[in-house]
Design an enzyme around this catalytic site. Structure first.
Site: not given
Ligand code: UD1
Ligand code: CA
Length: 432
Positions: A15, A221, A308
């Site tokens: 995003r 995000n 600067r």
């Molecule tokens: C996750 C939580 C959700 C919570 C939300 C809060 C899970 C399944 N869900 O949602 O309950 O409300 O966070 O923000 O955990 N990341 C990795 N590897 C991956 C996927 C994600 O390192 O494969 C990292 C991302 O870079 C990020 C964090 O984990 O820093 C959270 O990932 P994101 O996709 O934002 O979280 P959600 O799955 O939406």
């Protein structure tokens, strides 16, 4: 403090719509991941960052600033999701704090609340008006029973306004058993870290909700979130320095890098921007001036001046529309409209309006050295490399192409010619 920390930062950050990895987008001068890392290294000697997307670039950025951070590469093709991210990590301590790399506003004290909460798992929760996008948290009798991801929610669960903020403190022994046992049998076919809560509850373990501030735990995000996070951080930075003795006129208009430092009593007028690693001591920075990676001590700058990187000004007055770059000025007055680049200027010297150091010949940069008590007349060009020794005078309008010895006058001017009666002849305005 005996807690290990894992920061999840492997996600794509789609995003943001950017070629730059999300966690390297800066807030108040520092990548957002570094804000989370700074909070982490204050409470743990065992910090791991999980990466995958643009692995090399993020790893390099981390290693250029931090020495003892462990980097873990997620096998995101085979094990996507926040649970997959934690496969194969070794922890030094018995408890593990898990947080996200896109939470630049989280403070050490809030993280410590989770560490100190006890229980088998402590997790951060927030009550929100609009829960969309978050995992919903089911709490019964003061304990968490389950986290349901939005895409897996029943219509009733969707209405729950208590949500998972995504930071957890978990007993290591539980993580070591639960992570390999996670399944991806859900709407996104990902390995959800959040499923460890269900596993813990099934074993009769205690999962404690810790209510936290939404402002601190909200993830970044999009670029809208980025701007919002920066506003909040700027408010914190300004407040901190005002309480340390910096006067700010219309503080909402002032931007201060998180690496800036102020000493003694300083005043910043409206619209001032302080970028990079600046040290500003007993100085008055007037309206709409921009200071970058410089030191300013016992003096005033502006309004509308630009200092600067690599400049060091002490006991110096810089007035409007003066640009200074990579220069050392001690006890100098440069009141108006000048460019002073790659220069060293000593005590008691006055720089007249419109003075330019010609520091660049199209190929390389050269230095201008000006001694003590020198008078540089207005509209002087100093063609570098050039030295103007102590107690000399440069006449207004001169182009200085050779060194000027101490005590001398340097003057270069085309002679002035006066042609009587020329005006009327030229415009044909006869007397008749
Ligand atoms: C996750 C939580 C959700 C919570 C939300 C809060 C899970 C399944 N869900 O949602 O309950 O409300 O966070 O923000 O955990 N990341 C990795 N590897 C991956 C996927 C994600 O390192 O494969 C990292 C991302 O870079 C990020 C964090 O984990 O820093 C959270 O990932 P994101 O996709 O934002 O979280 P959600 O799955 O939406
Ligand atoms: Ca996701």
């Amino acid at each position: 403090m005996s807690v290990s920390i894992v920061i999840l930062a492997a996600g794509k950050g789609t995003r943001m719509k950017s070629k730059t990895p999300k966690v390297l987008h800066t807030i108040s001068g520092k990548p957002m991941l570094f804000h989370a890392l700074d909070a982490a290294v204050k409470i743990s000697d065992d910090v791991t960052v999980v990466l995958h997307h643009q692995f090399d670039r993020v790893k390099e950025a981390i290693e250029s600033e931090y020495k003892k951070i462990k980097i873990h590469r997620q096998d995101a093709e085979n094990y996507p999701g926040t649970g997959g991210a934690l496969r194969g990590i070794d922890y030094r301590h018995d408890r593990v704090l898990i947080l996200n790399g896109d939470m630049p506003l989280v403070t050490t004290s809030s993280l410590l609340r989770l560490v100190d909460a006890g229980g088998d798992i402590a997790m951060s929760v927030i009550d929100v008006e609009d829960p969309s996008g978050y995992g919903r948290v089911v709490i019964e009798k003061g304990e968490v029973k389950e986290i349901v991801e939005e895409k897996d929610c029943s219509p009733e669960q969707r209405l729950i306004q208590t949500v998972n903020a995504g930071v957890y403190c978990v007993k290591r022994e539980l993580l070591e058993r639960y992570i390999p046992a996670l399944s991806n049998d859900n709407a996104q076919q990902e390995y959800y870290l959040t499923d460890i809560v269900k596993m813990a509850v099934e074993e009769g373990r205690h999962v404690k909700p810790v209510f936290v501030e939404e402002e601190e735990f909200k993830g970044v995000n999009s670029r809208v979130d980025l701007a919002h996070a920066e506003e909040i951080m700027q408010r914190r930075i300004r407040r901190y320095w005002m309480l340390e003795g910096v006067t700010m006129r219309l503080p909402e208009t002032i931007y201060i890098d998180c690496r800036a430092e102020f000493l003694g009593e300083c005043e910043l007028e409206s619209g001032v921007q302080i970028h990079g690693r600046c040290r500003i001591e007993n100085a008055h920075i007037k309206a709409h001036s921009v200071i970058e990676d410089s030191v300013i001590r016992d003096g005033d700058v502006g309004p509308m001046a630009r200092i600067r990187p690599g400049s060091n000004l002490s006991h110096t007055h810089i007035g409007n529309f003066v640009e200074v770059k990579k220069s050392i000025l001690k006890g100098v007055k440069a009141g108006h409209l000048s460019y002073l680049g790659d220069s060293e200027i000593d005590e008691g010297t006055n720089i007249g309006a419109g003075t330019i150091t010609c520091n660049y010949d199209g190929k390389a940069k050269y230095k201008t050295i000006i001694g003590k008590n020198v008078f540089i007349g207005s509209d002087t060009q100093l063609v570098a490399p050039v030295t103007v020794e102590d107690e000399s005078i440069i006449a207004a309008g001169s182009t200085v192409t050779r060194d000027v010895p101490s005590g001398a006058l340097a003057i270069s001017r085309t002679p002035l010619k006066i042609v009587e009666g020329f005006y009327r002849k030229f415009f044909n305005k006869g007397r008749a």
